[in-house]
Design a protein around this motif. Structure first.
Motif, PDB file in Angstrom:
ATOM      1  N   LYS A  49      -0.213  -8.075  -4.863  1.00 31.54           N
ATOM      2  CA  LYS A  49      -0.572  -6.714  -4.429  1.00 31.54           C
ATOM      3  C   LYS A  49       0.592  -5.756  -4.642  1.00 31.54           C
ATOM      4  O   LYS A  49       0.405  -4.621  -5.071  1.00 31.54           O
ATOM      5  N   VAL A  50       1.787  -6.246  -4.313  1.00 30.52           N
ATOM      6  CA  VAL A  50       2.980  -5.418  -4.496  1.00 30.52           C
ATOM      7  C   VAL A  50       3.135  -5.045  -5.971  1.00 30.52           C
ATOM      8  O   VAL A  50       3.399  -3.894  -6.315  1.00 30.52           O
ATOM      9  N   LEU A  51       2.910  -6.041  -6.836  1.00 32.67           N
ATOM     10  CA  LEU A  51       3.069  -5.789  -8.267  1.00 32.67           C
ATOM     11  C   LEU A  51       2.047  -4.782  -8.767  1.00 32.67           C
ATOM     12  O   LEU A  51       2.364  -3.900  -9.560  1.00 32.67           O
ATOM     13  N   SER A  52       0.801  -4.910  -8.293  1.00 37.99           N
ATOM     14  CA  SER A  52      -0.202  -3.977  -8.818  1.00 37.99           C
ATOM     15  C   SER A  52       0.029  -2.571  -8.256  1.00 37.99           C
ATOM     16  O   SER A  52      -0.242  -1.584  -8.936  1.00 37.99           O
ATOM     17  N   GLU A  53       0.582  -2.491  -7.039  1.00 46.06           N
ATOM     18  CA  GLU A  53       0.947  -1.171  -6.525  1.00 46.06           C
ATOM     19  C   GLU A  53       2.074  -0.560  -7.353  1.00 46.06           C
ATOM     20  O   GLU A  53       2.058   0.632  -7.672  1.00 46.06           O
ATOM     21  N   ALA A  54       3.052  -1.403  -7.699  1.00 45.68           N
ATOM     22  CA  ALA A  54       4.164  -0.926  -8.529  1.00 45.68           C
ATOM     23  C   ALA A  54       3.623  -0.398  -9.849  1.00 45.68           C
ATOM     24  O   ALA A  54       4.009   0.675 -10.318  1.00 45.68           O
ATOM     25  N   TYR A  55       2.676  -1.144 -10.409  1.00 42.45           N
ATOM     26  CA  TYR A  55       2.093  -0.734 -11.692  1.00 42.45           C
ATOM     27  C   TYR A  55       1.366   0.597 -11.535  1.00 42.45           C
ATOM     28  O   TYR A  55       1.436   1.460 -12.404  1.00 42.45           O
ATOM     29  N   ARG A  56       0.680   0.746 -10.419  1.00 44.42           N
ATOM     30  CA  ARG A  56      -0.111   1.961 -10.207  1.00 44.42           C
ATOM     31  C   ARG A  56       0.771   3.204 -10.133  1.00 44.42           C
ATOM     32  O   ARG A  56       0.491   4.207 -10.772  1.00 44.42           O
ATOM     33  N   VAL A  57       1.870   3.133  -9.360  1.00 49.12           N
ATOM     34  CA  VAL A  57       2.641   4.353  -9.128  1.00 49.12           C
ATOM     35  C   VAL A  57       3.550   4.722 -10.301  1.00 49.12           C
ATOM     36  O   VAL A  57       4.003   5.855 -10.387  1.00 49.12           O
ATOM     37  N   LEU A  58       3.789   3.778 -11.206  1.00 52.80           N
ATOM     38  CA  LEU A  58       4.708   4.069 -12.309  1.00 52.80           C
ATOM     39  C   LEU A  58       4.051   4.960 -13.360  1.00 52.80           C
ATOM     40  O   LEU A  58       2.858   4.873 -13.616  1.00 52.80           O
ATOM     41  N   LYS A  59       4.904   5.815 -13.963  1.00 54.28           N
ATOM     42  CA  LYS A  59       4.450   6.614 -15.103  1.00 54.28           C
ATOM     43  C   LYS A  59       4.377   5.735 -16.339  1.00 54.28           C
ATOM     44  O   LYS A  59       4.950   4.646 -16.371  1.00 54.28           O
ATOM     45  N   ALA A  62       0.863  -1.183   0.000  1.00 50.03           N
ATOM     46  CA  ALA A  62       0.000   0.000   0.000  1.00 50.03           C
ATOM     47  C   ALA A  62       0.897   1.230   0.000  1.00 50.03           C
ATOM     48  O   ALA A  62       1.152   1.824   1.039  1.00 50.03           O
ATOM     49  N   LEU A  63       1.403   1.570  -1.179  1.00 51.94           N
ATOM     50  CA  LEU A  63       2.387   2.648  -1.258  1.00 51.94           C
ATOM     51  C   LEU A  63       1.722   4.004  -1.095  1.00 51.94           C
ATOM     52  O   LEU A  63       0.581   4.211  -1.520  1.00 51.94           O
ATOM     53  N   ASN A  64       2.469   4.905  -0.500  1.00 53.70           N
ATOM     54  CA  ASN A  64       1.940   6.235  -0.253  1.00 53.70           C
ATOM     55  C   ASN A  64       2.390   7.199  -1.358  1.00 53.70           C
ATOM     56  O   ASN A  64       2.978   8.240  -1.088  1.00 53.70           O
ATOM     57  N   PHE A  65       2.172   6.797  -2.600  1.00 51.67           N
ATOM     58  CA  PHE A  65       2.569   7.640  -3.727  1.00 51.67           C
ATOM     59  C   PHE A  65       1.392   7.805  -4.676  1.00 51.67           C
ATOM     60  O   PHE A  65       0.517   6.952  -4.741  1.00 51.67           O
TER      61      PHE A  65
END
Lengths: 297, 289
Positions: free
Chosen positions: B189-199, B164-167
Motif C-alpha cells: 500500500k505504501v508503495l502504491s501511494e508513493a507511486y500515486r503522489v509522484l510526478k 494513505a497520503l494526504n497529497f
C-alpha cells in the motif's frame, strides 16, 4: 565485430528480446551503458535472481495457459521498459538544446527535463549524469551518419581516400553546433569512469566508416586500419576545436592531408613488402641454382 | 544469462497465484518475530517510536557507530535534489534526511542552477516531512529550530500515514523513506501511494536495514544485533523491548531482491538497489513514468 553487434541491435531487436533482458527497450540504443539502464533490476551487488528457489514448483504447474499469460505479462513489461527508455531519450534530446548555452552539465539536463514536462528528479536516475548526455549525443550522431551513408549515392562513386575524408567530415560537421562546449565533452569522456564507453563508441564510429568503404579485411590489417583512422579522426577533432577559419576550412584541409598521408604510408609499406618478396625470391632462386650445380657435380 | 531468463520465466508463470504481495498480505502480520493482528501492528509500532523518540538520534549513532549519517548522505546524493523541488520524506520525523536535502539544495554546487532559472525557484522548494508519530515530528521541529531552519518556509511538517497520503496525485518530485518501510503494516500500500503522489519522472528512494549475504559477516552481524543492540537500548534508552523489536523486524523484512520486485510491481521502472556495508542497509530506487 562491432558492426555485427550494431547490426543486431539495430535491425534484429526481436532476437535480442528473446536472448536477454539487457537489450530490450529501445532497439537503437548502442552504448552498453544505455542498454544496461533498461535492465529491470541491476544490483551493484550482482546477486543471482531470487526466483531460482521457485523453479521446481513452477515446472510442475507450467501449463499452456499460464505460459500465454506469462508472455502477455512479459510483453507489457518490456513495453513499459521501452516507454521508460523513450522518455529518458526525450529528456536527453531536450537537454541537448540547452548544451550550447549551459554546457554538458546537470543544469542543462534539469532544463531539458522541465522543457518536456518531466520531473527533473529523473536526472538523478542517470547514474553518470552528464556523461550519459555526451554518450547520447555520440549515439545520435552515429545514427545520423549511418542514415547518411545509406541514403547518399554519390558517396559510392568516390575513390576510397576521398570517401573516408568525406565521411569523417560529415561526422565532424554534426558537432559544429556544440563546438564551443566540445572541449568539455571531451574532458567528460576522458574521465576514467567513462573511458570504456567513450572508447567503444569511437571504435564503433571508426568501424562504421570503414564498412561504408566496403572494407572486408579480417587480418592484422583490420586493427591497423582502425587504429590509423581513429588517430585521424581524433586529431582532426582536436584541430577543429581551435580552428577559426570560415566553415572550418583549415580543418578539412588538415583532414584531407592526413588521409592522404595514411594512404601513402600504406602504399609505401606495400612497396616495401613487394621489394622484400622479390629480393627473397631472387636470392632463393640463386641459392637453389647454386645447390643444384653443387649436387650435379 | 540463460539461467536468469529461465528464472524469470518461471517466476512470471507463478505470478498469478504466488505473488510476494500475497505472502505479506496475511491477516496476521508480523511485529518482530511475534504474529499480531493487522490492526494492532500500527499501534504497537507507535508505542515503540513514542518510547524511543527522545533518544532516537543518539541511539542511531550508537548502534550504527555513526554510519547512519553516511548512509543518509548516500541516499541524498542518489536523490540528486534540485532547487524548486517538491520532496516528500516519509517516516522522517526527526528531519535527518530532510535537513540533508535542504543543505544539498542550498549548497554551492547548485549555484549555477539557481542562477540559470528564475530567482523565485529557491522559494518554491518544499520539503514535506511526513510521519505518523507526532512525538517524532516534535523532535524534528525542535532540531530544525536548533539548526536555524525553524523559520525556513521550505520545511513543512505533516502528520500522516504512509499508507494513505494526504497529497494530490502527481504532485511530488521525489519520495524518500529512510528506515521506515519496515514498520508499516502493508508495504504494497505504501508503495502504491508513493507511486500515486509522484510526478512523471519522479523518483522513489528507500533506505532500509536489509539482509547480509556474506556468511562470516552474518555471524558477527547477528551476534551484534541480538546481543549488543538490545543491551545498548536498555542501558541508554532504558527500553530493551523496543530495540528487540527493531532487530527482529529487520529479519522479517523482505530480502533485497524480493523488495525490488515489490517495487516494480507497484509500477516503478528502472528498479535498482545498492547494498551498503555488505547488505546491512540497502538503498532501493525506482522511477515513475
Amino acid at each position: 565485430m562491432y558492426r555485427t553487434v550494431a547490426n543486431r541491435l539495430l535491425r534484429f531487436p526481436a532476437i535480442y528480446r528473446i536472448a536477454g533482458d539487457e537489450f530490450i527497450g529501445k532497439p537503437r540504443t548502442l552504448s552498453p551503458a544505455m542498454s544496461k539502464c533498461s535492465l529491470n533490476f541491476c544490483s551493484t551487488a550482482e546477486s543471482p535472481p531470487q526466483q531460482s528457489t521457485s523453479i521446481p514448483l513452477a515446472s510442475a504447474g507450467a501449463s499452456g495457459s499460464t505460459e500465454e499469460g506469462n508472455r502477455r505479462g512479459e510483453g507489457r513489461r518490456s513495453e513499459a521498459r521501452a516507454h521508460c527508455q523513450e522518455e529518458q531519450d526525450r529528456v536527453l534530446d531536450a537537454s541537448l538544446l540547452h548544451v550550447p548555452k549551459l554546457g554538458w552539465t546537470e543544469v542543462a539536463m534539469v532544463a531539458g527535463a522541465r522543457d518536456v514536462d518531466v520531473s527533473p528528479s529523473i536526472v538523478g536516475g542517470f547514474p553518470r549524469k552528464e556523461a550519459e548526455l555526451v554518450e547520447h549525443f555520440m549515439d545520435e550522431c552515429l545514427h545520423k551518419l549511418m542514415d547518411i551513408i545509406d541514403s547518399e549515392e554519390d558517396l559510392k562513386n568516390l575513390i576510397p581516400n576521398d570517401r573516408i575524408a568525406k565521411l569523417v567530415r560529415i561526422r565532424l560537421e554534426l558537432q559544429v553546433p556544440y563546438i564551443s562546449k566540445w572541449p568539455q565533452a571531451l574532458s567528460i569522456q576522458a574521465q576514467p569512469a567513462n573511458v570504456p564507453n567513450s572508447f567503444k563508441q569511437r571504435a564503433m564510429l571508426v568501424d562504421e566508416i570503414w564498412h561504408a568503404c566496403d572494407d572486408e579485411a579480417n587480418d592484422i590489417d583490420w586493427y591497423v586500419k582502425r587504429t590509423i583512422l581513429g588517430g585521424i579522426y581524433s586529431t582532426s577533432e582536436i584541430y577543429m576545436l581551435t580552428d577559426s577559419s570560415p566553415d572550418f576550412r583549415d580543418t578539412w584541409a588538415f583532414l584531407n592531408g592526413r588521409v592522404r598521408d595514411a594512404f601513402d604510408f600504406k602504399k609505401s609499406i606495400q612497396e616495401a613488402q613487394y621489394l622484400a618478396e622479390s629480393i627473397s625470391a631472387g636470392m632463393g632462386s640463386s641459392v637453389q641454382g647454386l645447390v643444384n650445380t653443387v649436387l650435379k657435380k | 544469462m540463460a539461467l536468469r531468463m529461465v528464472a524469470r520465466n518461471f517466476r512470471s508463470k507463478l505470478l498469478p497465484s504466488f505473488t510476494p504481495a500475497f505472502m505479506l498480505h496475511s491477516h496476521a502480520t508480523s511485529f518482530g518475530y511475534k504474529e499480531v493482528p493487522e490492526e494492532e501492528k500500527s499501534k504497537l509500532v507507535g508505542n515503540v517510536f513514542t518510547s524511543v523518540a527522545s533518544n532516537y538520534d543518539l541511539m542511531n549513532d550508537l548502534m550504527s557507530a555513526g554510519l547512519h549519517r553516511l548512509w543518509k548522505e548516500r541516499l541524498v546524493s542518489k536523490l540528486n535534489p534540485f532547487p524548486g523541488m517538491k520532496h516528500l520524506d516519509v517516516a522522517g520525523g526527526t528531519g535527518d534526511v530532510a535537513f540533508r536535502i535542504l543543505e544539498s539544495i542550498n549548497s554551492v554546487r547548485h549555484k549555477a542552477l539557481r542562477d540559470t532559472f528564475e530567482d523565485n525557484l529557491q522559494e518554491e522548494t518544499q520539503i514535506y516531512v511526513c510521519d505518523i508519530n507526532p512525538n517524532m515530528l516534535n523532535v524534528g521541529k525542535i532540531r530544525a529550530q536548533e539548526r536555524g531552519l525553524g523559520e525556513d518556509g521550505s520545511l513543512v511538517w505533516v502528520e500522516g500515514d504512509a499508507e494513505a497520503l494526504n497529497f494530490e496525485d502527481g504532485s511530488i518530485d521525489g519520495y524518500t523513506i529512510a528506515f521506515g518501510i519496515r514498520n508499516v503494516t502493508h508495504i504494497e500500500k505504501v508503495l502504491s501511494e508513493a507511486y500515486r503522489v509522484l510526478k512523471k519522472g519522479g523518483r522513489f528512494l528507500c533506505l532500509e536495514l536489509s539482509h547480509v549475504e556474506n556468511p562470516a559477516f552474518k555471524q558477527f552481524y547477528d551476534y551484534y544485533s541480538f546481543s549488543v543492540i538490545p543491551a545498548i537500548g536498555e542501558l541508554v534508552a532504558g527500553d530493551r523491548n523496543s530495540y528487540q523489536y527493531l532487530v527482529e523486524s529487520i529479519r522479517k523484512f523482505p530480502s533485497q531482491e524480493k523488495f525490488a520486485s515489490l517495487i516494480s510491481e507497484a509500477g516503478f521502472q528502472k528498479v535498482e538497489y545498492e547494498n551498503l556495508v555488505g547488505g546491512v542497509v540497502a538503498i532501493h530506487s525506482g522511477l515513475k513514468f
